[in-house]
Design a protein around this motif. Structure first.
Motif, short mmCIF file in Angstrom:
data_model
loop_
_atom_site.label_atom_id
_atom_site.label_comp_id
_atom_site.label_asym_id
_atom_site.label_seq_id
_atom_site.Cartn_x
_atom_site.Cartn_y
_atom_site.Cartn_z
N ALA A 1 0.83 -1.28 -0.11
CA ALA A 1 0.02 -0.09 0.08
C ALA A 1 1.17 1.15 0.11
CB ALA A 1 -0.96 0.27 1.24
N GLY A 2 1.09 1.98 -1.07
CA GLY A 2 1.58 3.13 -1.08
C GLY A 2 1.84 3.43 -2.55
N ASN A 3 2.77 4.01 -3.11
CA ASN A 3 3.06 4.56 -4.39
C ASN A 3 4.15 3.61 -5.21
OD1 ASN A 3 1.10 6.74 -4.16
ND2 ASN A 3 2.64 7.78 -3.02
N ALA A 4 5.34 3.96 -5.10
CA ALA A 4 6.14 3.07 -5.74
C ALA A 4 6.17 1.46 -5.46
CB ALA A 4 7.67 3.63 -5.55
N VAL A 5 5.54 1.16 -4.33
CA VAL A 5 5.74 -0.14 -3.65
C VAL A 5 4.74 -0.94 -4.40
CG1 VAL A 5 6.63 -0.19 -1.36
CG2 VAL A 5 4.30 0.51 -1.76
N GLU A 6 3.47 -0.14 -4.86
CA GLU A 6 2.13 -0.43 -5.76
C GLU A 6 2.41 -0.74 -7.10
OE1 GLU A 6 -1.59 0.46 -4.61
OE2 GLU A 6 -1.44 1.20 -2.87
N VAL A 7 3.46 0.18 -7.63
CA VAL A 7 3.73 -0.08 -9.07
C VAL A 7 4.72 -1.33 -9.06
CG1 VAL A 7 5.53 1.11 -10.81
CG2 VAL A 7 4.04 2.49 -9.52
N ALA A 8 5.71 -1.36 -8.19
CA ALA A 8 6.34 -2.70 -8.23
C ALA A 8 5.54 -3.88 -8.16
CB ALA A 8 7.50 -2.62 -7.21
N GLU A 9 4.58 -3.86 -7.30
CA GLU A 9 3.67 -5.14 -7.26
C GLU A 9 2.93 -5.10 -8.57
OE1 GLU A 9 2.02 -6.72 -3.49
OE2 GLU A 9 0.26 -5.54 -4.31
N SER A 10 2.68 -4.21 -9.20
CA SER A 10 1.69 -4.27 -10.51
C SER A 10 2.76 -4.99 -11.59
CB SER A 10 1.34 -2.94 -10.80
OG SER A 10 0.51 -2.26 -9.78
N VAL A 11 3.78 -4.27 -11.70
CA VAL A 11 4.87 -5.03 -12.66
C VAL A 11 5.28 -6.36 -12.24
CG1 VAL A 11 7.49 -4.62 -13.51
CG2 VAL A 11 5.99 -2.54 -13.06
N GLU A 12 5.16 -7.00 -11.00
CA GLU A 12 5.32 -8.27 -10.71
C GLU A 12 4.09 -9.12 -11.19
OE1 GLU A 12 5.84 -10.99 -6.65
OE2 GLU A 12 5.39 -8.94 -6.69
N VAL A 13 2.94 -8.42 -11.39
CA VAL A 13 1.81 -9.29 -11.78
C VAL A 13 1.86 -9.35 -13.37
CG1 VAL A 13 -0.67 -9.10 -12.38
CG2 VAL A 13 0.13 -8.50 -9.84
N LEU A 14 2.28 -8.35 -14.06
CA LEU A 14 2.47 -8.32 -15.46
C LEU A 14 3.68 -9.50 -15.87
CD1 LEU A 14 2.16 -4.44 -16.02
CD2 LEU A 14 0.66 -6.37 -16.88
N ALA A 15 4.53 -9.52 -14.81
CA ALA A 15 5.77 -10.34 -15.28
C ALA A 15 5.39 -11.79 -14.86
CB ALA A 15 6.77 -9.94 -14.43
N GLY A 16 4.16 -12.12 -14.29
CA GLY A 16 3.77 -13.46 -14.29
C GLY A 16 3.76 -13.87 -12.93
N GLY A 17 3.81 -12.83 -11.83
CA GLY A 17 3.84 -13.33 -10.33
C GLY A 17 2.95 -12.45 -9.63
N GLY A 18 3.15 -12.03 -8.55
CA GLY A 18 2.36 -11.29 -7.80
C GLY A 18 1.26 -11.83 -6.97
N PRO A 19 0.39 -11.15 -5.86
CA PRO A 19 -0.41 -11.69 -5.22
C PRO A 19 -1.56 -12.38 -5.80
CG PRO A 19 0.21 -9.51 -4.30
CD PRO A 19 0.92 -9.85 -5.72
N ALA A 20 -2.00 -13.25 -5.46
CA ALA A 20 -3.38 -14.05 -6.11
C ALA A 20 -4.50 -12.90 -5.88
CB ALA A 20 -3.54 -15.24 -5.19
N ASP A 21 -4.64 -12.29 -4.96
CA ASP A 21 -5.88 -11.22 -4.98
C ASP A 21 -5.78 -10.33 -6.26
OD1 ASP A 21 -4.07 -9.92 -3.61
OD2 ASP A 21 -5.27 -9.37 -2.12
N VAL A 22 -4.63 -9.88 -6.27
CA VAL A 22 -4.56 -8.98 -7.39
C VAL A 22 -4.80 -9.54 -8.70
CG1 VAL A 22 -2.82 -7.02 -8.31
CG2 VAL A 22 -3.12 -7.58 -5.73
N ILE A 23 -3.88 -10.41 -8.98
CA ILE A 23 -4.22 -11.54 -10.34
C ILE A 23 -5.74 -11.71 -10.52
CG2 ILE A 23 -3.72 -13.42 -11.56
CD1 ILE A 23 -1.02 -13.55 -10.09
N ASP A 24 -6.36 -12.31 -9.39
CA ASP A 24 -7.70 -12.65 -9.62
C ASP A 24 -8.67 -11.73 -10.01
OD1 ASP A 24 -6.98 -15.26 -8.92
OD2 ASP A 24 -7.97 -15.40 -6.86
#
Length: 428
Positions: A251-274
């Protein structure tokens, strides 16, 4: 020349439970936009609406009148269907960032006009501005060109769209009328209809970290906005989604960008992906694109390609390191067990107090500030294990942020049942 209506008489009419005619609403909103109707008069009308409501005809007329105070965009010249998404906001809600390039990679055009955060809910533009060089302000020509070439744009809405709403929103904020469902619905939908998108998917949050915490009222807001879309000929679907626990693990700014890029790269938290995939399927369905599986497109890396191109088109460097905080503090678990509860609102307040959000619209935000969640409900933990990491550039902000988290979580012996992320679907 005498005015067709009198603001005082219209206020009295609504205050006493009467119905405003379409002509009266047109006059009221247009005169407020031009300054003939004063702020104090519109504040009184807002309060009358807060207590008396607007029926469906009044609300449709109110929304149309706000649209008519400004310009309307037209995407009909694009070579692909347009579809947009709007979220009512929450904690860790970075879904727009992976969603827009994903839907574009599937063949639709996504004109995502976004805003900034206020209070505990983060703003999409604030997050993206953590990327070095990225800019939110685009001309209409730049936005149309980017949509045509890339298929996705996330940028600031121009002041020409529903300008009456800009005045009304600011007035509601200082007159305790923000929570009025008719005023919320008309505010959101006037801008989205004026935007000119061909279809719209709404993510209406409910629960402790949401703008509206009660499920019944969240569903009412969803139904109201879907109805306004139908009235305007805009195909609209709403998902009512849970915001009792933060989305993802940042929860924040750069930290949420990093997590979004992780999702686009094929990883990331399940709830964000779902949730990203669920909203993508709704958007593609409304756009008439039924032969593409967004999960396959996400796995293929094509959404990441669109992301990188989209960021670069707006001056950002997708390869640049994101800002890092100067100060961090980690909160550790006091015992063994399962995380049984993690409240979204305290996490949002903590991120806000660390500098990720703002109390007033003119306040600056820290790109590197935020909260990393190392454990969420259902996770097994042991004593001494990290629960949260607080990030900021100003160490003096940490104590109040940590205080916001007091009592925000519980640990128990039994693994809790999983609550559904998507609670309801409203629309065609």
């Amino acid at each position: 020349m005498a005015e067709a209506f009198d603001a005082l008489e219209l206020i009295k009419l609504k205050r006493d439970g009467g119905t405003l005619s379409t002509a009266a609403i047109d006059w009221l909103i247009s005169r407020y936009a031009t300054g003939t109707v004063a702020d104090e008069q519109m504040a009184a009308m807002n309060m009358a609406v807060f207590f008396r409501g607007l029926d469906s005809a009044e609300l449709s007329a109110w929304t149309t009148a706000m649209i008519n105070t400004g310009e309307q965009m037209d995407f009909s010249g694009l070579g692909r269907p347009t579809v947009d998404k709007h979220s009512t906001g929450g904690v860790g809600d970075k879904i727009t960032l992976p969603l827009a390039p994903l839907v574009a990679a599937c063949g639709a055009a996504v004109p995502q006009l976004s805003g900034r955060g206020l209070g505990h809910t983060g703003g999409t533009l604030d997050k993206l501005e953590a990327i070095p060089g990225w800019r939110a302000a685009l001309s209409t020509e730049e936005m149309l060109g980017q949509l045509d070439e890339i298929g996705a744009v996330i940028c600031a809405a121009g002041s020409g769209l529903a300008p009456a709403d800009h005045k009304l929103y600011a007035l509601r904020d200082v007159t305790a009328t923000v929570e009025s469902i008719p005023l919320i619905a008309s505010s959101i939908m006037s801008k989205k209809i004026a935007e000119g998108t061909g279809a719209l998917v709404l993510d209406v949050k409910t629960g402790g970290g949401a703008f509206i915490t009660e499920l019944d009222r969240s569903k009412e807001l969803a139904r109201t906005m879907v109805g306004l879309g139908a009235d305007a000929g805009l195909p609209t679907v709403a998902l009512v989604t849970d915001m009792s626990t933060p989305l993802g693990r940042a929860a924040g700014n750069a930290v949420e960008v990093a997590e979004s890029v992780e999702v686009l790269a094929g990883g990331g938290p399940a709830d964000v992906i779902d949730l990203t995939l669920a909203l993508a399927r709704e958007m593609l369905g409304l756009a008439g694109i039924d032969d593409v599986d967004p999960a396959e497109v996400l796995d293929s890396g094509r959404a990441m390609d669109v992301w990188r191109t989209m960021i670069a088109a707006q001056g950002g460097n997708p390869d640049a390191p994101l800002p890092r905080p100067r100060e961090t503090e980690t909160v550790l678990a006091g015992g063994d067990g399962y995380v049984t509860r993690l409240d979204a609102l305290p996490v949002g307040i903590a991120a806000w107090r660390l500098g990720a959000g703002r109390a007033r619209k003119e306040d600056p935000v820290q790109a590197a500030a935020g909260v990393i969640l190392h454990a969420k409900p259902g996770d097994k933990i042991t004593a001494g294990q990290p629960l949260f990491t607080l990030q900021t550039d100003d160490a003096s902000l940490i104590p109040r942020a940590r205080a916001a988290l007091d009592g925000a979580w519980e640990v128990g012996d039994q693994q809790p049942d999983t609550e559904p992320l998507i609670i309801d679907r409203i629309g065609a």
